[in-house]
Motif scaffolding. Structure first.
Motif, PDB file in Angstrom:
ATOM      1  N   VAL A 114      12.768  -1.733  -0.013  1.00  0.00           N
ATOM      2  CA  VAL A 114      12.402  -0.372   1.185  1.00  0.00           C
ATOM      3  C   VAL A 114      10.630  -0.091   0.565  1.00  0.00           C
ATOM      4  CG1 VAL A 114      14.248   0.904   1.013  1.00  0.00           C
ATOM      5  CG2 VAL A 114      11.937   1.465   2.502  1.00  0.00           C
ATOM      6  N   VAL A 115       9.416   0.547   1.207  1.00  0.00           N
ATOM      7  CA  VAL A 115       8.229   0.175   1.039  1.00  0.00           C
ATOM      8  C   VAL A 115       8.355   2.230   1.299  1.00  0.00           C
ATOM      9  CG1 VAL A 115       5.784   0.844   0.567  1.00  0.00           C
ATOM     10  CG2 VAL A 115       7.504  -1.600  -0.231  1.00  0.00           C
ATOM     11  N   ASP A 116       8.677   3.214   0.280  1.00  0.00           N
ATOM     12  CA  ASP A 116       7.799   4.267   1.116  1.00  0.00           C
ATOM     13  C   ASP A 116       6.214   4.249   1.380  1.00  0.00           C
ATOM     14  OD1 ASP A 116       7.118   7.086   1.662  1.00  0.00           O
ATOM     15  OD2 ASP A 116       8.979   8.350   0.277  1.00  0.00           O
TER      16      ASP A 116
ATOM     17  N   GLY B 223       6.720  11.320  -1.085  1.00  0.00           N
ATOM     18  CA  GLY B 223       6.614   9.615  -1.448  1.00  0.00           C
ATOM     19  C   GLY B 223       7.463   9.366  -1.985  1.00  0.00           C
ATOM     20  N   GLN B 224       8.012   9.687  -3.316  1.00  0.00           N
ATOM     21  CA  GLN B 224       9.203   9.442  -3.965  1.00  0.00           C
ATOM     22  C   GLN B 224      10.421  10.546  -3.546  1.00  0.00           C
ATOM     23  OE1 GLN B 224       8.339   8.260  -6.694  1.00  0.00           O
ATOM     24  NE2 GLN B 224       5.819   7.459  -6.407  1.00  0.00           N
ATOM     25  N   ALA B 225      10.295  11.465  -2.913  1.00  0.00           N
ATOM     26  CA  ALA B 225      11.614  12.274  -2.861  1.00  0.00           C
ATOM     27  C   ALA B 225      12.953  10.699  -1.963  1.00  0.00           C
ATOM     28  CB  ALA B 225      11.878  13.223  -2.045  1.00  0.00           C
TER      29      ALA B 225
ATOM     30  N   GLY C 184       0.594  -1.467   0.118  1.00  0.00           N
ATOM     31  CA  GLY C 184       0.460  -0.339  -0.044  1.00  0.00           C
ATOM     32  C   GLY C 184       0.961   0.891   0.026  1.00  0.00           C
ATOM     33  N   GLY C 185       2.479   1.167  -0.474  1.00  0.00           N
ATOM     34  CA  GLY C 185       3.117   2.673  -0.559  1.00  0.00           C
ATOM     35  C   GLY C 185       3.049   3.172  -1.609  1.00  0.00           C
ATOM     36  N   THR C 186       4.186   4.149  -1.982  1.00  0.00           N
ATOM     37  CA  THR C 186       3.529   5.316  -3.208  1.00  0.00           C
ATOM     38  C   THR C 186       5.321   4.469  -3.887  1.00  0.00           C
ATOM     39  OG1 THR C 186       4.632   6.524  -2.218  1.00  0.00           O
ATOM     40  CG2 THR C 186       2.770   6.874  -2.139  1.00  0.00           C
ATOM     41  N   SER C 187       6.434   4.160  -2.895  1.00  0.00           N
ATOM     42  CA  SER C 187       6.936   3.951  -3.834  1.00  0.00           C
ATOM     43  C   SER C 187       7.955   2.619  -4.135  1.00  0.00           C
ATOM     44  CB  SER C 187       8.399   5.282  -4.464  1.00  0.00           C
ATOM     45  OG  SER C 187       8.485   6.157  -3.306  1.00  0.00           O
ATOM     46  N   ALA C 188       9.151   2.196  -3.906  1.00  0.00           N
ATOM     47  CA  ALA C 188       9.728   1.268  -3.289  1.00  0.00           C
ATOM     48  C   ALA C 188      11.195   1.245  -4.035  1.00  0.00           C
ATOM     49  CB  ALA C 188       9.440   0.116  -3.335  1.00  0.00           C
ATOM     50  N   VAL C 189      11.878   0.654  -3.207  1.00  0.00           N
ATOM     51  CA  VAL C 189      13.633   0.684  -3.594  1.00  0.00           C
ATOM     52  C   VAL C 189      14.060  -0.786  -3.440  1.00  0.00           C
ATOM     53  CG1 VAL C 189      16.227   1.609  -3.741  1.00  0.00           C
ATOM     54  CG2 VAL C 189      14.405   3.051  -3.237  1.00  0.00           C
TER      55      VAL C 189
END
Length: 441
Positions: A226-228, A263-265, A81-86
């Motif tokens: 990791v999920v933001d 959510g992206q930075a 349910g996040g907005t971005s991930a690495v």
């Protein structure tokens, strides 16, 4: 880096099979898929310069990302349910780059005592080398969390379900304390899995995974994510978070918060600095294998959860077992929290303590544990969890062997503690295996 929508097409199962992949989208890989390419061909020098300067989105170099990795990142972000991930090379790397990005120079972290042993090593040894101090607290003590936070605190960290005793975190209490102090919450959800619990729904701002475990599910490939969650506003207190709100020196006057926003930075910083500089890169092949595992995540976790509860219930009645640490059991200290936060099922990683021989000393305790562990035939002696195979380990000798006796006791680990990770075998075979082994003592 590519911004993306993480909304699943439909339900959870659809998301874990389809999210993040568009078969009509061409990629600029110099080598055909699995996008096993080190580098990418640019359309022009101007195009390359814009991508390197973060003025334009595009594939740059596989140390930072690959098209296969981007699909994995989108899929895990959707499931959490996040907005971005690495995605990075391991779960340990995911924890490290996340907290390095948040703590910065001289930052402070408050963490639960109840952690995987490798994370404790990272926090108390390597982070100390970087000038980052970590204060450990009992995760069940709200006052301890509250009093440990300082003006320099930059993150609060805990595991959703602690390894190996399966303590369930009271997410909302910890998140409220952290957010009152203006600090983001980072949760390791490796044991919980997004099928059983989504920490972002209970106040977590960042969620990390050892994708090696349940996400991949077959013990073949290392990876971490990791999920933001897109919930923590670094711009609300810009002086506290210069890594996001001040000009980024290597990119001139570019400000990540202005360029990428909430959510992206965070993902932009992690990829362009910590993954770029330290190099914990996820190979495209490993990303692809983890994607294959994710397609059956809910099916595997549901089966493993049910099997683990059956094992725990059986062991709880066994005369050779002193205690079973599983929150699915009614008498367990964290049973209420499991009912509250884990409605889809209980964890499949848990531990039990052997009944001790009052006449024996430490050497005899080790010998008794060894007789049980070495007698197991269906359970495999492996330093891993979340595998399709059922696994056993002895934390005091293996995963938590670097902890001293006080640290192990604080985490609830004794010399007789044996950890199990339930796999996909027949539960009756696993129970019979445990009974045969326990009959050896």
């Amino acid at each position: 880096m590519t911004p993306f929508s993480t909304a699943p097409k439909s339900g959870f199962s659809t998301a874990q099979v389809q999210t993040g992949y568009d078969s009509s989208t061409p990629q600029n890989s110099a080598v055909p898929p699995i996008h096993q390419t080190a580098a990418y061909e640019f359309a022009s020098l101007a195009d390359a310069a814009d991508i390197f300067a973060l003025r334009q989105i595009g594939n740059l170099y596989s140390r930072s990302s690959s098209p296969t990795q981007l699909i994995l990142e989108q899929r895990v972000a959707a499931l959490e349910g996040g907005t971005s991930a690495v995605a990075v090379a391991s779960g340990q790397a995911a924890v490290a780059v996340t907290l390095l990005a948040l703590a910065g120079r001289g930052g402070h972290i408050v963490s639960a005592h109840q952690l995987y042993g490798g994370t404790v090593d990272l926090f108390q040894d390597t982070f100390a080398d970087f000038g980052i101090e970590v204060t450990f607290v009992d995760q069940d003590d709200p006052d301890a969390w509250r009093s440990a936070i300082r003006p320099t605190t930059r993150a609060v960290f805990a595991e959703s379900i602690a390894n190996p005793i399966a303590q369930v975190l009271d997410f909302e209490t910890v998140a409220q304390i952290a957010h009152d102090a203006g600090v983001p919450v980072v949760i390791d959800n490796t044991v919980g899995t997004p099928h059983l619990v989504r920490p972002g729904e209970h106040g977590a701002d960042f969620v990390v995974h050892s994708a090696t475990k349940f996400l991949a599910g077959h013990g073949t490939s290392l990876g971490g994510v990791v999920v933001d969650q897109g919930t923590f506003d670094f711009g609300a207190d810009p002086e506290r978070w210069p890594q996001f709100t001040a000009p980024y020196p290597r990119f001139g006057d570019l400000v990540l918060w202005e360029r990428f926003g909430i959510g992206q930075a965070f993902a932009a910083l992690v990829k362009t600095k910590y993954v770029h500089d330290l190099g914990p890169s996820l190979s495209p092949f490993n990303a692809w294998q983890i994607l294959q595992g994710i397609e059956t995540l809910d099916l595997r976790v549901s089966r493993q959860s049910a099997t683990a509860l059956a094992l725990a219930e059986h062991l709880a009645q066994h005369p050779k077992v002193a205690a079973v640490h599983h929150p699915g059991l009614p008498g367990n200290r964290w049973h209420g929290l499991a009912e509250r936060y884990l409605p889809r099922g209980v964890p499949s990683v848990f531990s039990f303590d052997l009944a001790e021989d009052d006449a024996g000393g430490t050497a005899d305790v080790h010998a008794r544990v060894a007789r049980v562990v070495d007698a197991l035939e269906v359970f495999r002696l492996v330093a891993n969890i979340g595998d399709a195979r059922s696994l056993v380990s002895h934390p005091a000798s293996m995963t938590h062997s670097h902890l001293n006796a006080t640290q192990r006791a604080t985490a609830g680990i004794s010399l007789t503690t044996i950890r199990l990770s339930a796999g996909l075998e027949d539960p009756a075979d696993l129970i019979a295996d445990l009974d045969r082994a326990l009959a050896r003592i």
